[in-house]
Structures are given as C-alpha cells and as structure tokens.
Design an enzyme around this catalytic site. Structure first.
Site, mmCIF file in Angstrom:
data_model
loop_
_atom_site.group_PDB
_atom_site.id
_atom_site.type_symbol
_atom_site.label_atom_id
_atom_site.label_comp_id
_atom_site.label_asym_id
_atom_site.label_seq_id
_atom_site.Cartn_x
_atom_site.Cartn_y
_atom_site.Cartn_z
ATOM 1 N N GLU A 234 0.978 -1.185 -0.050
ATOM 2 C CA GLU A 234 -0.068 -0.119 0.039
ATOM 3 C C GLU A 234 0.766 1.227 0.105
ATOM 4 O OE1 GLU A 234 -1.413 3.352 1.120
ATOM 5 O OE2 GLU A 234 -2.026 2.398 3.041
ATOM 6 N N CYS A 268 -2.240 8.758 2.918
ATOM 7 C CA CYS A 268 -2.139 8.200 1.667
ATOM 8 C C CYS A 268 -3.622 8.449 1.058
ATOM 9 C CB CYS A 268 -1.781 6.797 1.817
ATOM 10 S SG CYS A 268 -0.047 6.677 2.058
#
Length: 461
Positions: A234, A268
């Site tokens: 990720e 993020c």
C-alpha cells in the site's frame, strides 16, 4: 534515520534506541519460527480470546498511547485516541469473523463429480512468519490492520516500524504479550532499513507487507520477487475529490477540509486534488478556502488543535519544495503556503489554484496540508483529470446524479470510490490501490486471505 523519538512540535529528541545486532535478529527469527509451529495449530476460539484481550487492553490504554503517538509523530491527540479506538474495533471484528472468513469452501457438486472426486475442499492455511514494514503516519492502525488478520489466520508477525516511532512500535509488541499471545507471535524489530533485505531473504520469513513510499515498495517488492515471496503493498496516493453541479456544496466543502487535513494532511488516502465543475467552482472555492483558514494550527497535545506539525523537518522541506515549485510556475495561492513562526515543523493549511501539468505537485504526492484546486468544464474532463496521476488508491465524488455516479464508478482508476463522503477504512471492507499505489488488499476477508496458502483438498471416489 536514527531510531529515536523526536517531538515534531519542538524538535526535541526525547529517546534514542540502538538497532538490534545480527545475533539478536537471528534469535528473534528463530523465536518466530518456533512460535509459528505452535500458533498455527491453535483453535480460532483461542486466537479470538487472545485478540479480544489485546483489544480490551488497547481500549484501556487509549489516553496513554495517544499521547505517545502525538509526541512521536505530531498528530492531534484527539485523533490519536480515535486511532487507538479504531484499532481495538478492528481487532474485535477479526476476532469475531476470522473463523467464518477462513472456513473451508466446497465447490459446486457438479464440478466435484466432473473432477472424479468424492469430495473437494478449499482450505485456508497460514504461511508462517510475515514481515511487516510500516510507516509512521498511522503508527497503530497501519500495524493492526496487518497484525489482527495475520494472527487470526495462524501466522506470526515481525514488525519493522518507522524509525521515528520506536515507542509505539515497542508498545505493540508489549500489547500482544500482555494479552497472552505466546512469545514470538508478534515481535518488534528495532532495525534500520538496511537490515530489511537480509531478513526478507531469510527462508523462515514467508511473506511481507509494506505500507509506505513508492521507493520503499519497489525495494521490498524487488527482493521479495527475487525470493519468490508474496507481498502486499500500500503505497502513495494523490486522491481526487470531484465536485459536480448537483452536489450539496456546503457538505462537500466542509468535508473537503477534513479530507485534506486529517492527520495533519499526512495520509495516503487524504483527498489531495480537488476537481470542481466550473458551474460551482467559485462557490466551492470560497467555502473551501474559508474552512481551511479557520483551522487552528498549534500544539498537537492541545485538545482544540486541528492541525499539528509535520512529522519530520525533512517532510516539511519536501512539501515546501512542491509548493514553491508550483507558485514559481504560476499557481495561485488562495491561502497558506508559509511556515508559522516559532519552533516545530508546522506548515499552514494551503490551497493552490491554477495548477498545471508541468508543476511537480500535479504528479507528485503532497504529504501535508496542501490542496490543489482544479476547474473542469464537464464530466469527461473530470474523469480524465482524476485519472491523470500515477497513483490509484482511492477517490471521492460528490454528485446527486445517478448517471454520473455510474460513470465515476466505472471509469475511475482507484481501489475505492466514495460517493458523497470522504475516504475511510473499515475492517469489513477491502482496502488497497492500483497503479503505483500498490497491489493486494488489506482488511475484510480479502485481507486475511492474502497471507494464506489457499489449498485444494481432493478426495478420490
């Protein structure tokens, strides 16, 4: 980067730690391997009992660990407490649902007969020790969303946490120990990034998961690929936040502020590129700018603070470079774009308009409270601009037009599409991205199965 707690609110070094030596790393790898041989055979009921206990302890520790996280990486303390609560919720969820998520599956009877078998099962078996390379921005949540499913699946965990959150990293190891997990089920390795490759190449380590930067992801994936080991990545995100004419502008603008500055803008999945239809651009920009200007920037331990400091001095410098590059190339500053006076690594909430493709911030992730604002003429331009990024983590769209929703869901290149709301993660829903945002999924049944040996069991007639 030294392994140390450096308070980003004032730059003071509070604690430093020595990295583990080769002998201690070897001891811990051997301990993990031994723990796996036992843990893999425990019942789901026993694993659930231990994970529920860990979650209960974390709930009790919210105040204390919240202050530790804030002191280490600067998030407002109320957000730190909320992160601890979210982790406990996810742990309880996996404790309650893992057995069902990993239950044996039986193919259709016609396919079983066609194969010549009397019975066929698909069984999920654990892999072994899994290395987790984790970032500082959500120092509890990033780890727990790996650890909870991994432990419930029968794996054991080895945590290489970011070097600026060592106290949080050690707390996590202690949490699972206090809950009663046997020695070696979850270990924190205080090591630098240079030690990761040898650990990942060790045959006792069966897989790896990483949340972090694209360069870090490339490095881990390269080593894992060379060793033919499973990885889940990720990585970064530059999520679009699209506002169309039918949107509720007041809600969209208010949510936009939170979506951009949550965790001091260091997320993020924070919305970063605000793409607004020309018919409502001016009205949205006015509301959004007013909301960003109203935020209180200050001491993250103050309960009234909305935005604390960036986690590191280097992080602030990198953000400033992106902003300065855009301004020099013609971007318009609607608010912010400056350091507040005083100590600490603070940066004012910022909105940049008139951003163009040649500016670095158009393609690079801005990891801090800086938003870019774009005007588009129609749906086609909105979709094209939303996808004009190397990243594809999540996305946000604001519209009450059903046909527009269908188009966004069909065409946006992202791991999630959030309609009339901001991106968030939940243990029941898969989380992850496409393109340079990584691959694989965390959370939900998809996440717990990532580190399982999916085994076909065939019985002859």
């Amino acid at each position: 980067m030294p392994i140390a707690t450096v308070n980003p609110a004032n730059g003071e070094t509070l604690k430093t730690y020595d990295a583990l030596g080769a002998e201690e790393i070897e001891r811990r790898l051997a301990t993990a391997e031994a723990a796996f041989r036992t843990h893999r055979s425990t019942s789901f009921a026993e694993r659930a009992r231990l994970l529920h206990k860990a979650a209960d302890l974390l709930e009790e520790d919210q105040q204390e660990i919240g202050r530790v996280m804030t002191t280490e990486m600067g998030k407002p303390v109320k957000q730190a407490r909320a992160e601890a609560a979210k982790c406990a919720k996810a742990m309880h969820w996996y404790a309650d649902h893992a057995e069902g998520l990993l239950a044996d599956e039986e193919p259709a009877e016609s396919d079983v007969k066609d194969s010549g078998a009397s019975r066929v099962l698909v069984r999920y078996r654990p892999l072994g020790p899994v290395l987790a390379v984790m970032p500082w921005n959500f120092p509890l949540w990033q780890v727990i969303r790996f650890a909870a499913p991994a432990l419930m699946a029968g794996n054991v965990g080895l945590l290489k946490h970011a070097s600026n959150v060592p106290q949080t990293a050690l707390y996590l190891e202690d949490l699972f120990r206090r809950a009663g997990f046997p020695e070696g089920c979850f270990q924190t390795l205080l090591i630098g990034s240079g030690a990761v490759e040898d650990i990942l190449r060790d045959p006792r380590v069966k897989a790896a998961t990483l949340t972090g930067s694209e360069p870090a992801g490339r490095a881990v994936a390269s080593v894992a690929g060379d060793e033919v080991k499973k990885t889940v990545l990720e990585l970064g995100g530059s999520d679009p936040y699209v506002v169309m004419p039918s949107a509720d502008l007041d809600r969209a603008a208010k949510t936009a502020v939170t979506a951009r500055v949550q965790n001091n803008g260091q997320s993020c999945i924070a919305a970063k590129r605000f793409i607004v239809h020309t018919d409502v651009f001016d009205a949205f920009a006015e509301r959004f700018t007013a909301g960003m200007k109203a935020l209180k920037v200050g001491d993250p331990l103050d309960e009234d603070t909305d935005v604390g400091p960036l986690s590191t001095e280097q992080g602030r410098g990198d953000l400033e470079e992106l902003v300065d590059d855009a301004v020099e190339a013609g971007a318009t500053v609607l608010c912010g774009a400056e350091r507040p006076d005083g100590p600490g690594w603070y940066y004012a909430p910022t909105i940049l308009a008139d951003v163009t493709p040649e500016m670095r911030i158009h393609q690079e992730e801005a990891f801090g409270p800086v938003a870019t604002l774009y005007r588009v003429a129609d749906l086609d331009e909105a979709v094209a601009l939303a996808n004009d990024t190397p990243f594809g983590l999540s996305s946000n769209v604001w519209t009450r037009d059903g046909a527009e929703v269908d188009r966004f869901v069909r065409d946006l290149e992202a791991g999630g599409v959030f309609v009339n709301g901001m991106t968030a993660s939940h243990p029941a829903f898969p989380f992850g991205g496409v393109k340079r945002s990584g691959y694989g999924r965390e959370l939900s049944g998809h996440g717990i199965r990532e580190f399982c040996n999916i085994t076909t069991v065939w019985h002859g007639a």
